[in-house]
Design an enzyme around this catalytic site. Structure first.
Site, PDB file in Angstrom:
ATOM      1  N   SER A 147      46.391  46.336  22.783  1.00  0.00           N
ATOM      2  CA  SER A 147      45.326  46.778  21.894  1.00  0.00           C
ATOM      3  C   SER A 147      45.726  48.107  21.285  1.00  0.00           C
ATOM      4  O   SER A 147      46.515  48.857  21.875  1.00  0.00           O
ATOM      5  CB  SER A 147      44.016  46.947  22.677  1.00  0.00           C
ATOM      6  OG  SER A 147      43.030  47.597  21.905  1.00  0.00           O
ATOM      7  N   TYR A 160      38.569  51.280  29.211  1.00  0.00           N
ATOM      8  CA  TYR A 160      39.374  50.287  28.511  1.00  0.00           C
ATOM      9  C   TYR A 160      40.658  50.894  27.955  1.00  0.00           C
ATOM     10  O   TYR A 160      41.735  50.297  28.079  1.00  0.00           O
ATOM     11  CB  TYR A 160      38.553  49.670  27.382  1.00  0.00           C
ATOM     12  CG  TYR A 160      39.255  48.551  26.651  1.00  0.00           C
ATOM     13  CD1 TYR A 160      39.590  47.364  27.306  1.00  0.00           C
ATOM     14  CD2 TYR A 160      39.562  48.664  25.294  1.00  0.00           C
ATOM     15  CE1 TYR A 160      40.228  46.338  26.638  1.00  0.00           C
ATOM     16  CE2 TYR A 160      40.194  47.629  24.613  1.00  0.00           C
ATOM     17  CZ  TYR A 160      40.531  46.470  25.292  1.00  0.00           C
ATOM     18  OH  TYR A 160      41.161  45.450  24.634  1.00  0.00           O
TER      19      TYR A 160
END
Length: 260
Positions: A147, A160
């Site tokens: 990501s 995250y």
């Protein structure tokens, strides 16, 4: 710059999927399901792994793949999954997720632990289990769905971003450790991708998830990332796509998104 004829005469050929077995984790929805569908269309023998066997079995029947139960947070599940495979040429480490959006001062450590267990430790478990088969294939591919959160931090995303930073450095470390082995290490790092579950799981409601994409004309969708993954995996095997950062045109950077 050489044109197509020069590339053709030099022997440049895409790597066919036919005859290659590709394992896709987190394949019951979103990017995982889209990737499995695309790789099956490219001729790969696709093996789907996820916890929700009802959804997995339905997808497998639709695309002509195999479905096996897999919980990357459970060592015995990972071992059973690995034992059921005769051959692995490609591993797409896609299983993951985000489960909160709290600032560090209000950190929910249970959420942090869950985020690390799924995104980091689960990825390491399955990679370790299947790495011997990838090496033995003679032309293995180990692909991580990372990501942009693994490259840039932002407020409210520490659990995250920390986990995806770990995935990013895991890919970099493996590339160093496996230098000389017949295995490519590929990382695809998506930015804003609208899928059916990711933001809802993170924010707790469909309304909150919808707000993330409000006013963004064309956020990426799962099929866009699947396209990038398939392209990376079908390059000639001497070509390694170390890192591909993929954002919608409306997202110039992590904090810069054009909304109408």
């Amino acid at each position: 710059m050489p044109g197509p004829s020069a590339a053709h005469s030099s022997g440049y050929r895409p790597l066919p999927g036919a005859g290659r077995t590709a394992v896709v984790t987190g394949a019951s929805s979103g990017i995982g399901a889209a990737t499995a569908t695309r790789l099956a269309a490219e001729g790969f023998d696709v093996v789907l792994g996820a916890r929700r066997m009802d959804r997995l079995a339905e997808l497998a029947a639709a695309i002509g793949a195999r479905a096996l139960p897999l919980d990357v947070t459970d060592p015995s599940s990972v071992a059973a999954f690995a034992d059921a495979l005769d051959r692995v040429d490609v591993l797409v480490n896609n299983a993951g997720g985000s489960f909160d959006a709290k600032p560090v001062a209000e950190a929910d450590l249970d959420s942090w632990a869950r985020t690390y267990e799924v995104n980091v430790l689960g990825t390491v478990r399955l990679t370790r289990a299947l790495l011997p088969a990838l090496i033995a294939s003679g032309a293995g591919d180990l692909l991580f769905v990372g990501s942009t959160a693994g490259l840039i931090s932002y407020e409210g995303g520490a659990s995250y971003t920390a986990a995806k930073h770990a995935v990013h450095t895991l890919a970099e470390t493996l590339r160093l450790e496996l230098c000389g082995e017949p295995v490519r290490i590929i990382e695809i790092a998506p930015g804003m991708v609208r899928t059916e579950e990711f933001s809802r799981n993170r924010l707790g409601s469909a309304e909150a998830a919808d707000a993330v994409y409000r006013g963004v004309r064309e956020p990426l969708v799962a099929e866009d990332i699947a396209d990038c993954i398939a392209w990376s995996l079908t390059r000639p095997h001497h070509v390694n796509i170390d890192l591909m950062v993929v954002r919608p045109r409306a997202q110039a950077a992590q904090h810069k998104v054009f909304r109408e």
